[in-house]
Design a protein around this motif. Sequence first.
Motif, PDB file in Angstrom:
ATOM      1  N   LYS A  88     -45.841 -38.752 -32.033  1.00 49.63           N
ATOM      2  CA  LYS A  88     -46.753 -39.637 -31.318  1.00 49.63           C
ATOM      3  C   LYS A  88     -46.007 -40.532 -30.332  1.00 49.63           C
ATOM      4  CE  LYS A  88     -50.639 -39.928 -34.532  1.00 49.63           C
ATOM      5  NZ  LYS A  88     -51.472 -40.825 -35.360  1.00 49.63           N
ATOM      6  N   GLU A 113     -45.829 -34.152 -37.036  1.00 51.46           N
ATOM      7  CA  GLU A 113     -46.603 -35.008 -36.141  1.00 51.46           C
ATOM      8  C   GLU A 113     -45.653 -35.811 -35.256  1.00 51.46           C
ATOM      9  OE1 GLU A 113     -50.476 -37.943 -36.538  1.00 51.46           O
ATOM     10  OE2 GLU A 113     -48.915 -38.076 -38.056  1.00 51.46           O
ATOM     11  N   THR A 156     -54.636 -32.764 -31.091  1.00 45.41           N
ATOM     12  CA  THR A 156     -54.196 -33.850 -30.228  1.00 45.41           C
ATOM     13  C   THR A 156     -55.100 -35.052 -30.506  1.00 45.41           C
ATOM     14  OG1 THR A 156     -53.577 -32.229 -28.537  1.00 45.41           O
ATOM     15  CG2 THR A 156     -53.686 -34.530 -27.855  1.00 45.41           C
ATOM     16  N   ASN A 207     -51.163 -45.399 -30.890  1.00 48.52           N
ATOM     17  CA  ASN A 207     -50.310 -44.219 -30.994  1.00 48.52           C
ATOM     18  C   ASN A 207     -51.126 -42.970 -30.661  1.00 48.52           C
ATOM     19  OD1 ASN A 207     -48.014 -45.674 -31.950  1.00 48.52           O
ATOM     20  ND2 ASN A 207     -48.954 -45.771 -33.970  1.00 48.52           N
ATOM     21  N   HIS A 208     -50.598 -42.134 -29.787  1.00 49.65           N
ATOM     22  CA  HIS A 208     -51.301 -40.928 -29.349  1.00 49.65           C
ATOM     23  C   HIS A 208     -50.305 -39.762 -29.334  1.00 49.65           C
ATOM     24  CE1 HIS A 208     -54.757 -43.363 -27.895  1.00 49.65           C
ATOM     25  NE2 HIS A 208     -53.807 -44.260 -27.708  1.00 49.65           N
ATOM     26  N   GLY A 209     -50.757 -38.615 -29.810  1.00 52.93           N
ATOM     27  CA  GLY A 209     -49.845 -37.473 -29.823  1.00 52.93           C
ATOM     28  C   GLY A 209     -50.458 -36.259 -30.484  1.00 52.93           C
ATOM     29  N   GLY A 259     -55.332 -39.707 -31.451  1.00 52.01           N
ATOM     30  CA  GLY A 259     -54.773 -41.042 -31.320  1.00 52.01           C
ATOM     31  C   GLY A 259     -55.333 -41.949 -32.388  1.00 52.01           C
TER      32      GLY A 259
END
Length: 223
Positions: A138, A136, A162, A193-195, A164
């Motif tokens: 992010k 992972e 994908t 946090n996004h990823g 967050g």
Amino acid sequence: MYNSDTPLRAELPTSRQLLRSTILAAISALVLLVAVVLPAEYGIDPTGVGRVLGMTKMGDIKQQLAAEAAADAAATAQATKSPATGSSGLAAANAAEPAAKAAVVAVPKEPGQAVAPKIEWRDEMSVTLTPGEGTEIKMKLAEGAKARYSWVVEGGTVNFDTHGDAPGKSISYEKGRGVPSDEGVLEAAFTGNHGWYWRNRGKANVKLILRTRGEYTDIKKMM
């Protein structure tokens, strides 16, 4: 005759004490269920304690793995029931493929046609995933901030999600199975946090390369 210490009646717990102990045990079990079991096993965190302790992420991963396993089982069952393609069908497909390729190759470029500019990436990260392994990565993004990304898998494909998260918030933007690459723009639905989460469901090692640029303040590998 055996000597034994027989408890006196006054030393035995009363019915009220037994009831109180039972109620306290039930309350303790309920607290453990809500604060620990639900976040760690199912990703359900009504109190927020699981996210603080990192158990909610564990539950989310378990649920994702369970969903992937169910999807793989369903796909295998469907493939077993579907009739195999006959030799005539394969021959027709093979005959049509060269014609399609020829049609694509035969289209010439217009003189003076503009060439798309090369993207200057801000960060590039790579990781090797063994069969069954996940990872992972992010970025920290403010609400409405955008990040352009491009990732590619060398040696196979991956399943991805994908998504967050932030305290009390979570979102899944897109999911895919057996995908060799993806690119686009990720716009944060909220500050946090996004990823991406990737998992190698193949039988050989693969190398994942992620390139990003944009309005994020930090990017790191979470696991």
